[in-house]
Motif scaffolding. Structure first.
Motif, PDB file in Angstrom:
ATOM      1  N   ARG A 167       0.769  -0.769  -0.006  1.00  0.00           N
ATOM      2  CA  ARG A 167      -0.243   0.133  -0.187  1.00  0.00           C
ATOM      3  C   ARG A 167       1.102   1.100  -0.223  1.00  0.00           C
ATOM      4  NH1 ARG A 167      -5.059   1.523   3.667  1.00  0.00           N
ATOM      5  NH2 ARG A 167      -5.485   3.276   3.075  1.00  0.00           N
ATOM      6  N   GLU A 227     -17.191  -0.920  -0.298  1.00  0.00           N
ATOM      7  CA  GLU A 227     -15.729   0.125   0.073  1.00  0.00           C
ATOM      8  C   GLU A 227     -14.570  -0.726   0.785  1.00  0.00           C
ATOM      9  OE1 GLU A 227     -18.317   1.952   0.204  1.00  0.00           O
ATOM     10  OE2 GLU A 227     -18.621   2.684  -1.990  1.00  0.00           O
ATOM     11  N   GLU A 231     -11.969  -3.507   0.925  1.00  0.00           N
ATOM     12  CA  GLU A 231     -10.741  -2.996   0.092  1.00  0.00           C
ATOM     13  C   GLU A 231     -10.124  -4.091   1.206  1.00  0.00           C
ATOM     14  OE1 GLU A 231      -7.919   0.329   2.391  1.00  0.00           O
ATOM     15  OE2 GLU A 231      -9.632   0.244   1.742  1.00  0.00           O
ATOM     16  N   ASN A 235      -7.456  -7.001  -0.133  1.00  0.00           N
ATOM     17  CA  ASN A 235      -6.226  -6.939   0.817  1.00  0.00           C
ATOM     18  C   ASN A 235      -5.960  -8.336   1.558  1.00  0.00           C
ATOM     19  OD1 ASN A 235      -5.433  -4.132  -0.419  1.00  0.00           O
ATOM     20  ND2 ASN A 235      -6.394  -3.472   1.626  1.00  0.00           N
TER      21      ASN A 235
END
Length: 255
Positions: A167, A227, A231, A235
């Motif tokens: 990230r 969202e 995410e 990840n």
């Protein structure tokens, strides 16, 4: 669980992520920096302010960062990461190793692995961590864990790196540095019971359901956005939802 981080040179740290990572893994912090042809290890920080003050002067350097959540061994500075494998190689670990540590219960699983496996390997080959055969065997042996190595000359390697994620050009071993997936207030019902980690500590587990596992629709109903969930899954993989047991600080009146 712990949080292991690899940060390349010239990339600035995400200080919010570091602070949250420290908060969720509060049993000691440390970092290693490759600079001037040497590896510099600083560890044994039990307050974020002390860690940040020490790390800030190396913020632009190539480094490993570790926040510990102890499972084996003493909770003191000596068991904080990084560990030196040789005078020029540092390593950090996220996960739990399936090894016997009964010969010295004051020492962690990571300490045992460094002493009995990694140091002998390094004596035979300073590049052991990047050797294809050794890396294949090592990643298989520690399955479920992640190791990150940094050498004084800037060479680096992450075992089981795909089990973590990148990230903003920084590698994180898991998502415990994120401030998402947390309730703002403590829900007062029988399905959500605070579990005190240790007597006197200000940390509690969010047990979000009796089974500690929700499906996607349960999470949406609880107020998490698509969202956030997408995410999280992107990840950390599809199994991430079962790890909604997170450590968070709450004021005493909310427990």
């Amino acid at each position: 669980m712990c949080l292991a981080i690899y940060k390349p040179s010239k990339v600035q740290p995400d200080w919010d992520a570091l602070e949250e990572g420290f908060r969720c893994n509060s049993h000691g912090a440390g970092f290693a920096v490759a600079a001037g042809g040497s590896i510099h290890i600083h560890k044994g920080f039990f307050r974020f302010e002390e860690f940040a003050a020490a790390y800030r002067q190396f913020a632009d350097k190539q480094s490993l960062v570790h926040f510990r959540l102890a499972t084996h061994g003493s909770r003191d500075a000596s068991m904080c990461h990084p560990f030196p494998v040789t005078p020029e190689i540092a390593m950090i670990h996220n996960g739990i190793l399936p090894i016997d540590t009964s010969d010295d219960k004051d020492k962690s699983d990571t300490w045992h692995y460094v002493e009995y496996v990694l140091k002998p390997l390094a004596e035979r080959d300073r590049d052991f961590y990047s050797d294809n055969s050794i890396r294949f065997l090592g990643e298989s042996a520690i399955s479920g864990s992640k190791f990150a190595f940094l050498r004084a000359d800037g060479d680096w390697c992450i075992w089981n790196d795909s089990d973590g994620h990148w990230r903003d050009d920084i590698w994180y071993s898991n998502g415990s540095y994120k401030k998402t997936l947390a309730f703002e207030t403590w829900p007062k019902d029988e399905d959500r019971i605070p579990l005190i980690c240790e007597p006197g500590e200000s940390m509690v587990y969010d047990r979000l359901s009796k089974t500690d596992q929700w499906d996607y629709e349960d999470c949406l109903e609880a107020g998490f956005s698509t969202e956030e969930l997408d995410e999280w899954i992107a990840n950390d993989g599809p199994s991430a939802l079962k790890y909604l047991v997170r450590m968070h600080k709450y004021d005493e009146e909310n427990i």
